[in-house]
Design a protein around this motif. Structure first.
Motif, short mmCIF file in Angstrom:
data_model
loop_
_atom_site.label_atom_id
_atom_site.label_comp_id
_atom_site.label_asym_id
_atom_site.label_seq_id
_atom_site.Cartn_x
_atom_site.Cartn_y
_atom_site.Cartn_z
N UNK A 185 12.43 78.91 3.09
CA UNK A 185 12.12 80.61 3.07
C UNK A 185 11.79 80.82 1.38
N UNK A 186 10.67 81.75 1.26
CA UNK A 186 10.22 82.08 -0.04
C UNK A 186 11.63 82.63 -0.72
N UNK A 187 11.71 82.47 -2.26
CA UNK A 187 12.77 83.05 -2.77
C UNK A 187 14.36 82.30 -2.68
N UNK A 188 14.37 81.64 -1.79
CA UNK A 188 15.59 80.76 -1.72
C UNK A 188 15.39 79.37 -1.79
N UNK A 189 16.18 78.72 -2.82
CA UNK A 189 15.89 77.27 -3.20
C UNK A 189 16.14 76.38 -2.05
N UNK A 190 15.23 75.65 -1.72
CA UNK A 190 15.20 74.62 -0.41
C UNK A 190 14.92 73.30 -1.33
N UNK A 191 15.74 72.55 -0.73
CA UNK A 191 15.49 70.75 -1.30
C UNK A 191 15.04 69.96 -0.13
N UNK A 192 13.93 69.47 -0.16
CA UNK A 192 13.22 68.80 0.71
C UNK A 192 13.33 67.17 0.28
N UNK A 193 13.84 66.14 1.12
CA UNK A 193 13.64 64.66 0.52
C UNK A 193 12.94 63.98 1.56
N UNK A 194 12.03 63.14 1.06
CA UNK A 194 10.98 62.39 1.76
C UNK A 194 11.34 60.91 1.56
N UNK A 195 11.47 60.31 2.83
CA UNK A 195 12.12 58.84 2.89
C UNK A 195 10.89 58.38 3.86
N UNK A 196 10.70 56.90 3.77
CA UNK A 196 9.93 56.31 4.67
C UNK A 196 9.64 54.68 4.04
N UNK A 197 8.67 54.16 4.84
CA UNK A 197 8.40 52.57 4.50
C UNK A 197 7.71 52.64 3.36
N UNK A 198 7.72 51.51 2.79
CA UNK A 198 6.80 51.16 1.63
C UNK A 198 5.02 51.21 1.98
N UNK A 199 4.44 51.89 1.29
CA UNK A 199 2.80 52.19 1.40
C UNK A 199 2.53 52.94 2.55
N UNK A 200 3.62 53.81 2.95
CA UNK A 200 3.39 54.68 4.06
C UNK A 200 2.47 56.23 3.50
N UNK A 201 2.60 56.11 2.20
CA UNK A 201 1.90 57.53 1.74
C UNK A 201 2.84 58.58 1.17
N UNK A 202 4.18 58.20 1.07
CA UNK A 202 4.97 59.17 0.63
C UNK A 202 4.74 60.14 -0.57
N UNK A 203 4.54 59.46 -1.72
CA UNK A 203 4.15 60.11 -2.96
C UNK A 203 3.16 60.92 -2.79
N UNK A 204 1.95 60.61 -2.31
CA UNK A 204 0.81 61.42 -1.88
C UNK A 204 1.21 62.63 -1.01
N UNK A 205 1.91 62.39 -0.01
CA UNK A 205 2.27 63.15 1.00
C UNK A 205 3.24 64.40 0.32
N UNK A 206 4.13 63.89 -0.70
CA UNK A 206 4.92 65.09 -1.31
C UNK A 206 4.16 65.80 -2.16
N UNK A 207 3.33 65.50 -2.77
CA UNK A 207 2.19 66.29 -3.41
C UNK A 207 1.37 67.18 -2.58
N UNK A 208 0.79 66.78 -1.35
CA UNK A 208 0.15 67.51 -0.44
C UNK A 208 0.98 68.47 0.15
N UNK A 209 2.48 68.30 0.46
CA UNK A 209 3.26 69.10 1.04
C UNK A 209 3.73 70.36 -0.23
#
Length: 387
Positions: free
Chosen positions: A97-121
């Motif tokens: 929700x906008x205005x309320x701090x939300x923490x989202x943690x990304x997990x997954x296998x090596x090479x699944x595209x986590x870092x790129x997906x974090x930025x896209x998100x």
């Protein structure tokens, strides 16, 4: 496109059933067997396929259906509903929700595209009015912080990381606290890639989760992983409370059935799919429109959403006013061409109306590359004035 071959096979099986003169138990079994083979070839887990077949047979009891019922329609609807159930665990994912701090943690296998997906998100939510920030807690892979830094700088998103600190828990906590003070309402924590055999990395993931107390843990899954998807997704679910799934590399030609298995293993919904390497090649996942496209029924609601994304809302009333007055200039035509180009390759546009993909064999990346000469003709209009 991932799953396009699966969709084509299922559609042909339903079409063959529809062409039958009489729909009886034998025709239904042949149709279901063809669909089962297609799902198994696409790396969907065997148990899921068998459950789907049993559910359809229980719903569609040929002998009990009255003579006036449209058996073809009932079978098609049952197949549609069961595919939707495979992709939909029945519970919605956490929505920031906008205005309320939300923490989202990304997990997954090596090479699944986590870092790129974090930025896209982060980029997706930034366009919607959020104030996102990225924290690189991946100290295991060399170059992870450099990659996140490069992506974040390109998207103009604040980021936090360290070249010297080796404790990912400390980096994650410091990063989250830093961005809380800066009033960021969407803090995204990128973690190291790991697989279920790496007990030490799984313990590290649990420690990061306990220290940052994320509102949502997202499991990022490569669509080409195959049959291993179920076991790997289940291992992540047993270690941390995975609340959502993002499927990446959906622009490739992998079978992609593992995406269905991951949903079943984590009991969590798919919230986004990555359809390319670029920042804006990231789509919200909606089960029914996706299955509708898969079965060749098209998705006009998704097509309209795509149009609204590329055509600014403030320009729409002005354009309608000009057209209603019969005022159509080269400038207006040029602007419409630019909007069409923003929608992406013709294959991606046609995928919303799956008939285009299946009948004409258009690839989701586009049937052919645009020639430089065509771009030049469009750019020649840049010198035009509004008169």
């Amino acid at each position: 496109m991932v799953l396009a071959q699966l969709g084509g096979t299922i559609t042909r099986a339903i079409q063959q059933m529809s062409n039958a003169t009489i729909i009886d138990e034998k025709v239904l079994n042949e149709c279901l067997n063809e669909i089962n083979r297609a799902l198994l070839n696409a790396d969907v887990q065997f148990q899921l396929v068998r459950n789907m077949q049993n559910n359809i047979k229980r719903i569609v009891n040929i002998e009990d259906l009255a003579a006036g019922h449209n058996k073809r329609r009932i079978i098609q609807q049952a197949i549609f509903n069961e595919l939707c159930n495979m992709l939909d665990p029945g519970k919605p994912a956490f929505t920031p929700k906008k205005g309320k701090t939300s923490i989202i943690m990304f997990v997954g296998l090596q090479g699944s595209g986590k870092t790129t997906t974090c930025t896209k998100y982060a980029y997706y939510h930034q366009k919607k009015g959020w104030k996102p920030a990225l924290v690189c807690a991946d100290t295991f892979r060399a170059g992870a912080f450099d990659q996140l830094k490069q992506n974040a700088t390109k998207a103009k998103i604040p980021f936090y990381g360290s070249y010297t600190e080796s404790d990912p828990v400390k980096i994650a906590v410091e990063g989250v606290e830093t961005f809380k003070k800066e009033n960021c309402d969407l803090i995204i924590v990128d973690t190291s890639g790991r697989h279920k055999q790496e007990a030490a990395l799984f313990e590290e993931m649990r420690q990061v989760s306990e220290a940052t107390k994320p509102d949502l843990i997202v499991f990022v899954m490569d669509s080409s992983i195959g049959q291993a998807a179920f076991d790997q997704a289940q291992a992540f679910k047993q270690s941390v409370p995975v609340g959502a799934v993002i499927v990446t590399k959906m622009d490739g030609h992998a079978k992609g059935g593992g995406a269905l298995s991951a949903v079943a293993a984590t009991k969590s919904p798919v919230i986004f799919i990555g359809t390319g390497e670029h920042m804006d090649e990231f789509e919200v996942f909606d089960v029914k429109p996706f299955v509708s496209r898969l079965l060749g029924m098209g998705d006009w609601s998704g097509f309209m959403d795509k149009i609204h994304e590329v055509v600014p809302k403030d320009q729409q009333p002005e354009l309608l006013q000009k057209l209603s007055e019969g005022n159509f200039t080269l400038r207006i035509m040029y602007e419409q061409f630019q909007h069409i180009l923003k929608m992406g390759p013709i294959g991606q546009v046609c995928f919303f109306n799956a008939t285009g993909v299946q009948q004409f064999g258009i690839d989701a990346k586009g049937s052919r590359e645009r020639k430089p000469g065509k771009d030049q003709k469009i750019h020649d209009h840049d010198g035009l004035n509004d008169k």
